[in-house]
Design a protein around this motif. Structure first.
Motif, PDB file in Angstrom:
ATOM      1  N   GLU A  13       0.859  -1.197   0.000  1.00 20.58           N
ATOM      2  CA  GLU A  13       0.000   0.000   0.000  1.00 20.58           C
ATOM      3  C   GLU A  13       0.890   1.241   0.000  1.00 20.58           C
ATOM      4  O   GLU A  13       1.810   1.342   0.808  1.00 20.58           O
ATOM      5  N   ASP A  14       0.628   2.182  -0.924  1.00 21.98           N
ATOM      6  CA  ASP A  14       1.500   3.347  -1.028  1.00 21.98           C
ATOM      7  C   ASP A  14       1.052   4.523  -0.168  1.00 21.98           C
ATOM      8  O   ASP A  14       1.804   5.483   0.015  1.00 21.98           O
ATOM      9  N   GLU A  15      -0.162   4.471   0.366  1.00 24.04           N
ATOM     10  CA  GLU A  15      -0.616   5.520   1.277  1.00 24.04           C
ATOM     11  C   GLU A  15      -0.275   5.096   2.706  1.00 24.04           C
ATOM     12  O   GLU A  15      -0.903   4.207   3.261  1.00 24.04           O
ATOM     13  N   ILE A  16       0.728   5.752   3.272  1.00 27.43           N
ATOM     14  CA  ILE A  16       1.247   5.330   4.578  1.00 27.43           C
ATOM     15  C   ILE A  16       0.162   5.360   5.654  1.00 27.43           C
ATOM     16  O   ILE A  16       0.051   4.425   6.463  1.00 27.43           O
TER      17      ILE A  16
ATOM     18  N   ALA B  57      -2.106   2.426   5.171  1.00 28.98           N
ATOM     19  CA  ALA B  57      -1.399   1.185   5.512  1.00 28.98           C
ATOM     20  C   ALA B  57      -1.307   1.010   7.032  1.00 28.98           C
ATOM     21  O   ALA B  57      -1.513  -0.089   7.559  1.00 28.98           O
TER      22      ALA B  57
ATOM     23  N   ILE C  88       5.386  -3.202   5.389  1.00 27.55           N
ATOM     24  CA  ILE C  88       4.495  -2.394   4.552  1.00 27.55           C
ATOM     25  C   ILE C  88       5.316  -1.920   3.363  1.00 27.55           C
ATOM     26  O   ILE C  88       6.365  -1.289   3.539  1.00 27.55           O
TER      27      ILE C  88
ATOM     28  N   PRO D 288       5.462   0.137  -0.392  1.00 31.06           N
ATOM     29  CA  PRO D 288       4.717   1.190  -1.086  1.00 31.06           C
ATOM     30  C   PRO D 288       4.728   1.126  -2.606  1.00 31.06           C
ATOM     31  O   PRO D 288       4.119   1.971  -3.255  1.00 31.06           O
ATOM     32  N   SER D 289       5.427   0.144  -3.192  1.00 28.84           N
ATOM     33  CA  SER D 289       5.601   0.179  -4.642  1.00 28.84           C
ATOM     34  C   SER D 289       5.783  -1.213  -5.233  1.00 28.84           C
ATOM     35  O   SER D 289       6.060  -2.183  -4.512  1.00 28.84           O
TER      36      SER D 289
ATOM     37  N   ASP E 125      -3.121  -3.170  -2.082  1.00 30.25           N
ATOM     38  CA  ASP E 125      -3.831  -2.128  -2.824  1.00 30.25           C
ATOM     39  C   ASP E 125      -3.616  -2.396  -4.307  1.00 30.25           C
ATOM     40  O   ASP E 125      -2.705  -3.140  -4.686  1.00 30.25           O
TER      41      ASP E 125
ATOM     42  N   LEU F  56      -0.679   1.699  -7.031  1.00 31.66           N
ATOM     43  CA  LEU F  56       0.528   2.066  -6.302  1.00 31.66           C
ATOM     44  C   LEU F  56       1.210   3.240  -6.998  1.00 31.66           C
ATOM     45  O   LEU F  56       0.849   3.609  -8.118  1.00 31.66           O
TER      46      LEU F  56
ATOM     47  N   SER G 217      -0.586  -2.901  -8.858  1.00 36.69           N
ATOM     48  CA  SER G 217       0.048  -3.983  -8.096  1.00 36.69           C
ATOM     49  C   SER G 217      -0.002  -5.316  -8.820  1.00 36.69           C
ATOM     50  O   SER G 217       0.749  -6.234  -8.485  1.00 36.69           O
TER      51      SER G 217
END
Length: 255
Positions: free
Chosen positions: A8-11, A14, A33, A35-36, A56, A59, A64
């Motif tokens: 998941e790229d939204e911290i 996540a 976690i 992000p990419s 997600d 990304l 993904s």
């Protein structure tokens, strides 16, 4: 202890999901976690397979699905999505679990209940991988040349090439054309991004998708962000984050 991986790229999102999982289940631990796509592919190459993956779809560096094309992931995957009806039908048809965003305790509980009953035999695990491959193929639908816009009692075909930008605010998505007309649409910005050729369109942030042919100039902004000016006025400034600035400039240069 069951090991859970989050892609998941939204911290903030996540961390909220991590907290929900570990609060709901004391036998589960979120081990990382990511992000990419790049970081996920690297992680799978260097670590043991987790017991469960939450992923997600959108990304920072793409979809993904690309992770699961590059890596043979034997762990079950629960996709987290805000996508349109077409995508949901693709998930349902192939028996792949998903959670619709925003994720809350009730939705998570349903997803984990499905996971608890997932104890496949070798042949069933192979079938799961086949279903995942079918899902990836189903999601690779051709990019659209036109969009159908429902306006009053009419259905108006809008040529994608004539779109300057798309703006989302408060759940309202508006398509702006190069003739200065604009139309409201029921599609989400994420769903529209899936429909549009990434060589021509770029999702600059969570409010804007822009057409490269509509870019007038790009200016440096505070903290290494960018401001993009288009050939027509926009409802608000188009800001590209520091994290995506390099990717955006490479995209601009690409064609």
């Amino acid at each position: 202890m069951q090991k859970i991986l989050i892609i998941e790229d939204e911290i903030k999102t996540a961390r909220e999901l991590k907290s929900l999982i570990e609060s709901a289940r004391d036998d589960m631990q979120v081990v990382d976690i990511l992000p990419s796509i790049k970081s996920a592919v690297k992680w799978f190459a260097e670590n043991e397979m987790p017991d469960l993956v939450f992923s997600d779809i959108q990304l920072a560096d793409g979809l993904s699905f690309e992770v699961f094309r590059q890596v043979q992931v034997s762990a079950p995957i629960i996709f987290c999505t805000a996508y349109d009806e077409y995508a949901i039908q693709a998930f349902d048809a192939n028996g792949i679990d998903y959670l619709l965003k925003p994720i809350d305790e009730e939705k998570l509980a349903r997803g984990l209940a499905k996971y608890d009953h997932y104890n496949p035999k070798p042949e069933e695990a192979a079938a799961y991988q086949t279903n995942l491959n079918h899902l990836l193929s189903a999601m690779e639908k051709p990019y659209k040349n036109s969009l159908l816009i429902h306006f009053q009692e009419k259905i108006i075909p809008v040529k994608v090439a004539e779109i300057d930008f798309i703006h989302s605010e408060g759940g309202i998505v508006v398509i702006y054309l190069n003739n200065r007309q604009h139309y409201y649409t029921n599609h989400t910005l994420e769903a529209l991004e899936m429909m549009l050729d990434p060589n021509l369109f770029f999702k600059a942030n969570r409010q804007f998708i822009i057409n490269r042919n509509a870019i007038l100039n790009i200016e440096h902004y505070f903290t290494r962000r960018l401001v993009v000016k288009l050939t027509q006025p926009t409802p608000e400034s188009i800001i590209v984050s520091k994290a995506r600035a390099s990717e955006f400039l490479k995209w601009v240069e690409k064609n």
